[in-house]
Design a protein around this motif. Structure first.
Motif, PDB file in Angstrom:
ATOM      1  N   PHE A 248       0.831  -1.214   0.000  1.00 48.46           N
ATOM      2  CA  PHE A 248       0.000   0.000   0.000  1.00 48.46           C
ATOM      3  C   PHE A 248       0.863   1.262   0.000  1.00 48.46           C
ATOM      4  O   PHE A 248       0.452   2.292  -0.544  1.00 48.46           O
ATOM      5  N   THR A 249       2.037   1.188   0.616  1.00 48.78           N
ATOM      6  CA  THR A 249       2.944   2.333   0.605  1.00 48.78           C
ATOM      7  C   THR A 249       3.350   2.694  -0.819  1.00 48.78           C
ATOM      8  O   THR A 249       3.562   3.868  -1.144  1.00 48.78           O
ATOM      9  N   ARG A 250       3.430   1.702  -1.684  1.00 48.80           N
ATOM     10  CA  ARG A 250       3.766   1.958  -3.088  1.00 48.80           C
ATOM     11  C   ARG A 250       2.529   2.302  -3.904  1.00 48.80           C
ATOM     12  O   ARG A 250       2.563   3.179  -4.765  1.00 48.80           O
ATOM     13  N   TRP A 251       1.422   1.616  -3.630  1.00 46.78           N
ATOM     14  CA  TRP A 251       0.228   1.777  -4.468  1.00 46.78           C
ATOM     15  C   TRP A 251      -0.503   3.097  -4.224  1.00 46.78           C
ATOM     16  O   TRP A 251      -1.030   3.689  -5.178  1.00 46.78           O
ATOM     17  N   ILE A 252      -0.570   3.546  -2.983  1.00 49.99           N
ATOM     18  CA  ILE A 252      -1.371   4.742  -2.669  1.00 49.99           C
ATOM     19  C   ILE A 252      -0.890   5.979  -3.425  1.00 49.99           C
ATOM     20  O   ILE A 252      -1.706   6.680  -4.043  1.00 49.99           O
ATOM     21  N   PRO A 253       0.421   6.294  -3.431  1.00 56.31           N
ATOM     22  CA  PRO A 253       0.852   7.469  -4.204  1.00 56.31           C
ATOM     23  C   PRO A 253       0.609   7.308  -5.705  1.00 56.31           C
ATOM     24  O   PRO A 253       0.318   8.302  -6.395  1.00 56.31           O
ATOM     25  N   GLU A 254       0.719   6.081  -6.212  1.00 53.82           N
ATOM     26  CA  GLU A 254       0.465   5.845  -7.632  1.00 53.82           C
ATOM     27  C   GLU A 254      -1.002   6.082  -7.974  1.00 53.82           C
ATOM     28  O   GLU A 254      -1.330   6.569  -9.060  1.00 53.82           O
ATOM     29  N   PHE A 255      -1.887   5.755  -7.046  1.00 47.99           N
ATOM     30  CA  PHE A 255      -3.320   5.884  -7.295  1.00 47.99           C
ATOM     31  C   PHE A 255      -3.799   7.334  -7.148  1.00 47.99           C
ATOM     32  O   PHE A 255      -4.562   7.837  -7.980  1.00 47.99           O
ATOM     33  N   TYR A 256      -3.342   8.011  -6.087  1.00 49.48           N
ATOM     34  CA  TYR A 256      -3.841   9.357  -5.788  1.00 49.48           C
ATOM     35  C   TYR A 256      -2.982  10.482  -6.360  1.00 49.48           C
ATOM     36  O   TYR A 256      -3.449  11.611  -6.499  1.00 49.48           O
ATOM     37  N   GLY A 257      -1.711  10.198  -6.642  1.00 48.50           N
ATOM     38  CA  GLY A 257      -0.813  11.260  -7.057  1.00 48.50           C
ATOM     39  C   GLY A 257      -0.234  11.998  -5.856  1.00 48.50           C
ATOM     40  O   GLY A 257      -0.410  11.585  -4.708  1.00 48.50           O
ATOM     41  N   LYS A 258       0.448  13.122  -6.106  1.00 42.25           N
ATOM     42  CA  LYS A 258       1.088  13.860  -5.014  1.00 42.25           C
ATOM     43  C   LYS A 258       0.073  14.544  -4.110  1.00 42.25           C
ATOM     44  O   LYS A 258       0.271  14.653  -2.902  1.00 42.25           O
ATOM     45  N   THR A 259      -0.990  15.052  -4.692  1.00 37.31           N
ATOM     46  CA  THR A 259      -2.056  15.686  -3.906  1.00 37.31           C
ATOM     47  C   THR A 259      -3.400  15.170  -4.388  1.00 37.31           C
ATOM     48  O   THR A 259      -3.528  14.695  -5.526  1.00 37.31           O
ATOM     49  N   HIS A 260      -4.402  15.270  -3.530  1.00 40.72           N
ATOM     50  CA  HIS A 260      -5.743  14.826  -3.907  1.00 40.72           C
ATOM     51  C   HIS A 260      -6.761  15.862  -3.445  1.00 40.72           C
ATOM     52  O   HIS A 260      -6.682  16.372  -2.322  1.00 40.72           O
ATOM     53  N   SER A 261      -7.687  16.185  -4.298  1.00 43.96           N
ATOM     54  CA  SER A 261      -8.745  17.139  -3.981  1.00 43.96           C
ATOM     55  C   SER A 261     -10.075  16.396  -3.890  1.00 43.96           C
ATOM     56  O   SER A 261     -10.518  15.766  -4.862  1.00 43.96           O
ATOM     57  N   LEU A 262     -10.690  16.445  -2.699  1.00 47.73           N
ATOM     58  CA  LEU A 262     -11.977  15.787  -2.468  1.00 47.73           C
ATOM     59  C   LEU A 262     -13.092  16.814  -2.578  1.00 47.73           C
ATOM     60  O   LEU A 262     -13.137  17.787  -1.833  1.00 47.73           O
ATOM     61  N   GLN A 263     -13.984  16.585  -3.522  1.00 42.42           N
ATOM     62  CA  GLN A 263     -15.119  17.493  -3.724  1.00 42.42           C
ATOM     63  C   GLN A 263     -16.399  16.665  -3.814  1.00 42.42           C
ATOM     64  O   GLN A 263     -16.670  16.012  -4.819  1.00 42.42           O
ATOM     65  N   LEU A 264     -17.162  16.651  -2.721  1.00 42.72           N
ATOM     66  CA  LEU A 264     -18.437  15.962  -2.705  1.00 42.72           C
ATOM     67  C   LEU A 264     -19.564  16.981  -2.865  1.00 42.72           C
ATOM     68  O   LEU A 264     -19.370  18.182  -2.705  1.00 42.72           O
ATOM     69  N   ALA A 265     -20.762  16.480  -3.171  1.00 43.39           N
ATOM     70  CA  ALA A 265     -21.881  17.357  -3.524  1.00 43.39           C
ATOM     71  C   ALA A 265     -22.203  18.372  -2.423  1.00 43.39           C
ATOM     72  O   ALA A 265     -22.555  19.516  -2.700  1.00 43.39           O
ATOM     73  N   GLY A 266     -22.073  17.955  -1.161  1.00 41.91           N
ATOM     74  CA  GLY A 266     -22.443  18.848  -0.070  1.00 41.91           C
ATOM     75  C   GLY A 266     -21.334  19.748   0.424  1.00 41.91           C
ATOM     76  O   GLY A 266     -21.510  20.465   1.409  1.00 41.91           O
TER      77      GLY A 266
END
Length: 463
Positions: A248-266
Motif C-alpha cells: 500500500f505504501t507503493r500503491w497509494i501514491p500511484e493511485f492518488y498522485g502527489k495531492t488529492h482534492s476531495l469534492q463531494l456534492a455537499g
C-alpha cells in the motif's frame, strides 16, 4: 532562569508519570505551569493555540492507527492465534529463547513498516503467553518489546521505513539506506548488548525465585481449553499486515498522485490532501483492516462469543493510549516554544565536534520533548545548516550525519514521560515503578550505541 523553568516542567511530568499519575492530566499542568512562570498572560492562548492544537492534530492523524492496532491485537488474543504461535515457538526453540523470539517478532514488524504503537498492541498477547509459559517476570515484557520495536529497527538498521529514519533525508538530501555499514554496526551493538542485559535480568529473577508474577492486569483472555489453530495460519495475519503495508505504501501514491482534492456534492470547498504526508498512515490503516478481516474469517468460531466485549476493551485501550501520547505531544510543543528551550538549543551549538554535537543535541531535545521525531525535527530545523557546514569542513559524508541524527533521536527520547513508553506500560498493565527501570536500561544502551558508531567512523572511516 528560563532554562530552569523548562527543565522543571520536564522533571514534574517525569515524576508524575513515574509515580503513576495520569499524563493526560499532568502534561497540560506541567506545560502551562512553565508558561505561567514565563509569561502569565500567555497561559490561555498557549493552552488553546499550542497544546490543544498539537494534541488534537495528533489524535486526528493517529487515533485510527491506535484503534485498529488495538482491535487487531485483541482479536489475535481471543482467537488463540497468539497462543498457537507461542506454543510453536517454544516447541521449536525452547523456553530459554522466549525473550529473543519476542525481540525478533517486534523487529520484523517494525522493519516491515508497521507503526511502533501497532506493534505494542499486536505483540503483547504473544509476549504475555510466552513469558507466562516460560515463567519469565512479566515486568520484563516492556523492555523486551522496547528492544525489538523502539531501538535498532526504528532508526539504526539501514532502509527502515520508520519516520525517525526518514526525517533526516529532507535535511541532508540522503535516503533511508544512508551509512549502511555504520547502521548495521549500531544495530548489532544494540541487539547484542540489549539481549545480554535482558538475559542477565531474567537470570537474576530466576535466582531469587521470581516467576511471571501475581496480581496481574490486562492479561490475555484466551481460554485454556481453546483448540489451537495451525501456527502457520496463526502467523498469517502478521505477515499479511507487514506485506500489505509495504504494498500500500507503493500503491497509494500511484493511485492518488502527489495531492488529492476531495469534492463531494455537499461541500462548499474541496478538501486538499498531501498524499505524501498521509501515505504511511493510510497504508498502515489499510493493512490492519486486512489483518483484522483475516483473523475474523479464520478464527470467528473462537472469537464470536467474546467479540462484543473484546472490542469494547480494545476501544478503551486505544482511547487511553492515544490520549496519553497526544498529551505528551502537546506538552513537547509548548516546551519547545519557551525561551528556555531556545537558550538550551543555542548553547548546544558550542560543542566543537560536529557528530558529537549533533548526537547530543538531537538526543537531548528528543528527551525534553518526549518524542524522537519531534526532538530531531526541532534540532535539524534549527541546526542542520550548521551541522552540514561543520561536516563538510571536516570531510564527513552527509550520510554519516543522517545515521547519527536518526540513532540519536531514539536514545534519550524514552524517558518516563515518552508517549510510546506510557502506551507500552498501559497496554501491558504495568506501572513505571514495576517496569521502567529495564526500559531505561535499553535507553542507555541505545544512547551509547550512537557514540559507538561515531567512534567507529573516526577509527575506520567506514560508512
Amino acid at each position: 532562569m528560563s532554562v530552569f523553568i523548562a527543565l522543571a516542567a520536564l522533571a514534574v511530568l517525569m515524576l508524575a508519570a513515574y509515580r503513576g499519575y495520569s499524563v493526560i492530566l499532568f502534561a497540560p499542568l506541567a506545560a502551562l505551569g512553565a508558561v505561567l512562570l514565563t509569561d502569565p498572560s500567555a497561559v490561555a492562548p498557549a493552552f488553546t493555540g499550542v497544546f490543544m492544537e498539537k494534541m488534537v492534530g495528533f489524535i486526528k492523524l493517529y487515533f485510527p492507527v491506535f484503534l485498529l492496532g488495538a482491535v487487531f491485537g485483541k482479536l489475535i488474543e481471543l482467537s488463540g492465534f497468539s497462543r498457537a504461535i507461542v506454543a510453536a515457538a517454544i516447541g521449536l526453540l525452547g523456553t530459554r529463547q522466549a525473550i529473543l523470539v519476542i525481540v525478533l517478532v517486534c523487529a520484523l514488524l517494525t522493519y516491515g513498516g508497521v507503526s511502533l504503537f501497532v506493534v505494542v498492541f499486536a505483540v503483547y498477547p504473544f509476549a504475555a503467553e510466552m513469558f507466562r509459559q516460560s515463567d519469565i517476570p512479566k515486568r520484563l515484557i516492556p523492555a523486551t518489546i522496547a528492544l525489538g520495536a523502539f531501538s535498532f529497527t526504528m532508526d539504526a538498521l539501514p532502509g527502515t521505513p520508520q519516520i525517525q529514519n526518514i526525517i533526516p533525508t529532507t535535511f541532508f538530501g540522503t535516503n533511508a539506506w544512508a551509512a549502511p555499514w555504520l547502521g548495521l554496526i549500531g544495530s548489532l551493538f544494540v541487539l547484542a548488548v540489549g539481549m545480554f542485559y535482558l538475559q542477565r535480568q531474567r537470570h537474576k529473577a530466576f535466582k531469587t525465585g521470581e516467576g511471571y508474577g501475581t496480581e496481574l492486569r490486562n492479561e490475555p483472555e484466551t481460554p485454556d481449553d481453546l483448540p489451537l489453530p495451525n501456527p502457520w495460519l496463526a502467523v498469517a495475519p502478521l505477515v499479511l499486515v507487514g506485506v500489505s503495508n509495504l504494498l500500500f505504501t507503493r500503491w497509494i501514491p500511484e493511485f492518488y498522485g502527489k495531492t488529492h482534492s476531495l469534492q463531494l456534492a455537499g461541500m462548499a470547498t474541496p478538501v486538499q490532501s498531501e498524499v505524501a504526508k498521509l501515505t504511511g498512515i493510510w497504508s498502515v490503516q489499510a493493512a490492519l483492516l486486512l489483518g483484522i478481516l483475516l483473523v475474523l474469517v479464520c478464527g470467528y468460531r473462537a472469537i464470536r462469543s467474546k467479540l462484543a466485549e473484546g472490542t469494547k476493551t480494545a476501544v478503551g485501550g486505544a482511547l487511553l493510549a492515544s490520549m496519553n501520547t497526544a498529551s505528551e505531544y502537546g506538552f513537547g510543543a509548548v516546551i519547545a516554544s519557551l525561551p528556555g528551550f531556545l537558550v538550551l538549543a543555542d548553547a548546544l551549538k558550542s560543542i566543537p565536534n560536529p557528530l558529537v554535537n549533533e548526537a547530543i543535541t538531537v538526543t537531548l531535545l528528543a528527551g525534553i520533548t518526549g518524542s524522537a521525531s519531534g526532538g530531531m525535527s526541532i534540532a535539524l530545523a534549527a541546526m542542520s545548516t550548521t551541522f552540514i557546514e561543520a561536516a563538510q569542513a571536516a570531510q564527513i559524508p552527509l550520510e554519516v550525519l543522517h545515521r547519527v541524527a536518526a540513532m540519536a533521536s531514539g536514545g534519550m527520547d524514552t524517558l518516563p514521560h515518552n508517549g510510546a513508553v506510557i502506551t507500552l506500560l498501559a497496554v501491558t498493565g504495568l506501572t513505571h515503578r514495576e517496569a521502567y527501570k529495564d526500559i531505561f536500561g535499553i535507553t542507555l544502551i541505545k544512547t551509547l550505541a550512537v557514540f559507538v558508531v561515531i567512534a567507529t567512523f573516526y577509527a575506520t572511516g567506514i560508512v
